[in-house]
Design a protein around this motif. Structure first.
Motif, PDB file in Angstrom:
ATOM      1  N   GLY A   1       0.758  -1.118  -0.075  1.00 36.17           N
ATOM      2  CA  GLY A   1      -0.560  -0.015  -0.194  1.00 36.17           C
ATOM      3  C   GLY A   1       1.133   0.927  -0.269  1.00 36.17           C
ATOM      4  N   PHE A   2       0.275   2.493   0.578  1.00 35.67           N
ATOM      5  CA  PHE A   2       1.123   3.891   0.762  1.00 35.67           C
ATOM      6  C   PHE A   2       1.753   3.822   1.314  1.00 35.67           C
ATOM      7  CE2 PHE A   2      -2.778   4.660  -2.168  1.00 35.67           C
ATOM      8  CZ  PHE A   2      -2.134   5.942  -2.416  1.00 35.67           C
ATOM      9  N   VAL A   3       2.689   3.378   2.212  1.00 41.14           N
ATOM     10  CA  VAL A   3       3.244   2.747   3.688  1.00 41.14           C
ATOM     11  C   VAL A   3       4.525   2.923   3.051  1.00 41.14           C
ATOM     12  CG1 VAL A   3       3.393   0.977   3.876  1.00 41.14           C
ATOM     13  CG2 VAL A   3       3.753   2.503   5.749  1.00 41.14           C
TER      14      VAL A   3
ATOM     15  N   VAL B   1       1.959   4.384  -7.153  1.00 38.43           N
ATOM     16  CA  VAL B   1       0.607   5.101  -6.586  1.00 38.43           C
ATOM     17  C   VAL B   1      -0.731   4.542  -7.545  1.00 38.43           C
ATOM     18  CG1 VAL B   1      -0.670   6.957  -6.102  1.00 38.43           C
ATOM     19  CG2 VAL B   1       1.561   7.167  -5.912  1.00 38.43           C
ATOM     20  N   VAL B   2       0.194   4.584  -8.394  1.00 32.92           N
ATOM     21  CA  VAL B   2      -0.632   3.078  -9.233  1.00 32.92           C
ATOM     22  C   VAL B   2      -0.990   1.514  -8.457  1.00 32.92           C
ATOM     23  CG1 VAL B   2      -2.346   2.086 -11.195  1.00 32.92           C
ATOM     24  CG2 VAL B   2      -1.726   4.629 -11.305  1.00 32.92           C
ATOM     25  N   GLY B   3      -0.065   1.494  -8.509  1.00 32.67           N
ATOM     26  CA  GLY B   3       0.083  -0.179  -7.790  1.00 32.67           C
ATOM     27  C   GLY B   3      -0.576  -0.041  -6.259  1.00 32.67           C
ATOM     28  N   ALA B   4      -0.676   0.609  -5.432  1.00 31.33           N
ATOM     29  CA  ALA B   4      -1.086   1.155  -4.186  1.00 31.33           C
ATOM     30  C   ALA B   4      -2.155   1.556  -4.064  1.00 31.33           C
ATOM     31  CB  ALA B   4      -0.218   2.039  -3.190  1.00 31.33           C
TER      32      ALA B   4
ATOM     33  N   TYR C   1      -7.085   8.156  -4.384  1.00 30.11           N
ATOM     34  CA  TYR C   1      -6.835   8.275  -3.212  1.00 30.11           C
ATOM     35  C   TYR C   1      -6.876   9.564  -3.296  1.00 30.11           C
ATOM     36  CZ  TYR C   1      -3.686  10.037  -7.090  1.00 30.11           C
ATOM     37  OH  TYR C   1      -3.481  11.157  -8.242  1.00 30.11           O
ATOM     38  N   ASP C   2      -6.511   9.879  -1.607  1.00 26.62           N
ATOM     39  CA  ASP C   2      -6.841  11.764  -0.350  1.00 26.62           C
ATOM     40  C   ASP C   2      -4.890  11.634   0.461  1.00 26.62           C
ATOM     41  OD1 ASP C   2      -6.479  10.039   1.870  1.00 26.62           O
ATOM     42  OD2 ASP C   2      -8.388   9.732   1.338  1.00 26.62           O
ATOM     43  N   GLY C   3      -5.452  12.681   0.285  1.00 27.12           N
ATOM     44  CA  GLY C   3      -3.671  13.385   1.548  1.00 27.12           C
ATOM     45  C   GLY C   3      -3.373  12.081   2.252  1.00 27.12           C
ATOM     46  N   GLY C   4      -4.508  12.158   3.019  1.00 29.86           N
ATOM     47  CA  GLY C   4      -4.176  10.771   4.406  1.00 29.86           C
ATOM     48  C   GLY C   4      -3.011   9.827   3.205  1.00 29.86           C
ATOM     49  N   ASP C   5      -3.519   9.489   2.426  1.00 31.04           N
ATOM     50  CA  ASP C   5      -2.924   7.869   1.946  1.00 31.04           C
ATOM     51  C   ASP C   5      -1.027   8.247   1.786  1.00 31.04           C
ATOM     52  OD1 ASP C   5      -4.868   6.283   1.286  1.00 31.04           O
ATOM     53  OD2 ASP C   5      -5.278   6.907  -0.625  1.00 31.04           O
ATOM     54  N   PHE C   6      -1.274   9.731   1.439  1.00 31.23           N
ATOM     55  CA  PHE C   6       0.198  10.369   1.536  1.00 31.23           C
ATOM     56  C   PHE C   6       0.914  10.770   2.181  1.00 31.23           C
ATOM     57  CE2 PHE C   6      -0.863  10.990  -2.846  1.00 31.23           C
ATOM     58  CZ  PHE C   6      -0.049  10.559  -3.188  1.00 31.23           C
ATOM     59  N   ALA C   7       0.260  11.306   3.964  1.00 27.83           N
ATOM     60  CA  ALA C   7       0.835  11.713   5.488  1.00 27.83           C
ATOM     61  C   ALA C   7       1.420   9.705   5.657  1.00 27.83           C
ATOM     62  CB  ALA C   7      -0.283  12.009   5.635  1.00 27.83           C
ATOM     63  N   GLY C   8       0.486   8.949   5.294  1.00 30.30           N
ATOM     64  CA  GLY C   8       0.466   7.780   5.854  1.00 30.30           C
ATOM     65  C   GLY C   8       2.044   7.039   4.495  1.00 30.30           C
TER      66      GLY C   8
END
Length: 471
Positions: free
Chosen positions: A63-65, A297-300, A206-213
């Protein structure tokens, strides 16, 4: 490198520095842009198997982590690449020739050269994986023999890909490699970036929370192996840095700078062509970073929520879900065409670079005379045929592109530390202080070096002592 001419030496030999080949460097941005090229070839190698398969797989699994590792991994290596390329332009020598001067020497070469040989043997798996990935995409699009992804179809396409590669590179001309890779990188990178921009308007937004994580600087349990592989294969790897010196020389940066006669004119030319190289590196880095982030990003966003992780020969089919799940079934053909282009360009870049390195290695070992243009060209042609055939055999034996790419990628990560050590030594001993006056470039190189060592230590500790870093 000797500048003495011989009766059989062609007018232009990229690996010889002669006064008659000197050319003034451009001083405007437009002029410098016209002389870019080595970075494009390098980008084709980087954007292919690493981004399309390994990075996408990492995004699908974690995921985005792990987004932070994509960014840091791409950013920290480029300064080492720039330092090594500067040395190559100033000295007119290849990276392997530089490694050979780093003690302790074992026989005719340095220990890093022997480490490179070990790396390259492991990289054969990765290059076989690129051929396999290309064959898989072709097989799904047009099976030819049997069903899509059947052993007969895969084997047939793998042979076709290999034969076409050898045919295109039979002249061993740098211009051919640059032309093929430029168009392929542009087409597939643009299409993937476009897909990322479309995602917010789909169910996989996706959103800003995904990128923050994704910037939490943690490596979740179960993703360490893939993370190490990603660090080794995405962005500029140690083998890419090594290859880049050959492309810089063949483009002409060192030849146009001329032999080091100690004059102010030569130093001024060198500074000019080094600036062109630095712009070339920056454009390549920017392209690689954008492509890497896009694939991740697309994979996540698309694959991870569905629990789809690319495996075995189904890797291409699974990755294609990024397109079909967001744009519809029709997009599979679009994806497969793009995948064929980008993976094939990676194969072209490897099949062009690796024979040069092995030919250079034979020269360092004293088996051939590297400075004899005729001998060098003949040996290069032999490797250009034999090595792709070897990679083909590796794929037919293993039949798992993702695993093959991970094996090569982990080996690349190990070799990166050795290259870093070599670059520091070459910079300290063989680069005049005049060319090291930029304080911010020096600081970037120091931070880059520290980051590479820290990331390498982090991943090794996580691999052998799970949880030691608290991730």
């Amino acid at each position: 490198m000797s500048t003495k001419d011989t009766p059989h030496t062609p007018v232009e030999d990229a690996y010889r520095l002669r006064d008659e080949d000197v050319r003034e460097a451009p001083t405007t941005m437009r002029g410098r842009l016209r002389h870019l090229g080595p970075g494009i070839v390098l980008t084709a190698s980087v954007v292919g198997s690493g981004e399309l398969i390994v990075t996408t797989s990492l995004g699908a699994q974690a995921g985005f982590v792990l987004l932070w590792m994509v960014i840091v991994g791409a950013a920290v290596k480029v300064w080492v690449q720039m330092e090594l390329a500067r040395w190559a332009i100033l000295r007119g020598k290849t990276a392997l020739a530089g490694y050979a001067t780093v003690p302790p020497r074992i026989g005719r070469m340095g220990w890093i050269n022997w480490l490179w040989i070990g790396l390259d043997l492991a990289k054969n798996f990765q290059r076989g994986g690129v051929i396999g990935g290309t064959a898989a995409a072709c097989s799904i699009l047009w099976p030819i023999v049997g069903q899509p992804l059947s052993s007969g179809s895969l084997a047939t396409w793998a042979v076709i890909v290999t034969v076409v590669t050898v045919g295109l590179l039979r002249s061993n001309r740098y211009s051919v490699v640059e032309f093929i890779t430029t168009w392929s990188v542009a087409l597939f990178t643009l299409s993937t970036v476009a897909l990322v921009l479309v995602l917010p308007f789909t169910p996989f937004a996706y959103d800003g929370g995904d990128f923050a994580g994704g910037l939490s600087f943690a490596i979740p349990a179960g993703t360490v192996g893939l993370a190490v592989a990603m660090f080794g294969s995405t962005g500029v790897g140690a083998d890419d840095m090594t290859n880049y010196t050959y492309w810089c020389l063949e483009k002409g940066y060192a030849r146009w700078t001329g032999p080091d006669d100690g004059s102010e004119e030569r130093a001024r030319r060198a500074e000019g062509w080094i600036k062109v190289m630095q712009l070339d590196v920056f454009v390549s880095w920017l392209t690689c970073t954008v492509a890497t982030l896009s694939f991740y990003v697309v994979g996540a966003s698309v694959l991870h929520p569905q629990g789809l992780v690319p495996e075995g020969n189904d890797v291409i089919t699974t990755v294609s879900r990024m397109y079909t799940d967001t744009l519809g079934p029709w997009a599979e053909t679009l994806f497969l065409g793009g995948a064929i282009i980008v993976l094939f360009s990676t194969n072209i870049a490897s099949a062009a670079a690796v024979p040069r390195l092995w030919t250079n290695t034979l020269g360092l070992l004293g088996v051939i005379d590297w400075h004899d243009v005729r001998v060098r060209a003949r040996v290069l042609r032999i490797f250009t045929v034999c090595l792709p055939v070897l990679w083909l055999c590796m794929f037919l034996f293993v039949q798992s592109p993702l695993v093959m790419m991970q094996i090569g990628a982990i080996a690349t990560g190990i070799f990166l530390l050795a290259v870093l050590f070599a670059v520091w030594r070459l910079r300290t001993r063989e680069v005049d202080a005049r060319f090291k006056r930029s304080g911010w470039l020096t600081a970037a190189f120091v931070v880059s070096s520290a980051s590479i060592v820290a990331l390498a230590a982090y991943t090794v500790l996580e691999a052998f002592v799970p949880g030691i870093s608290g991730g």
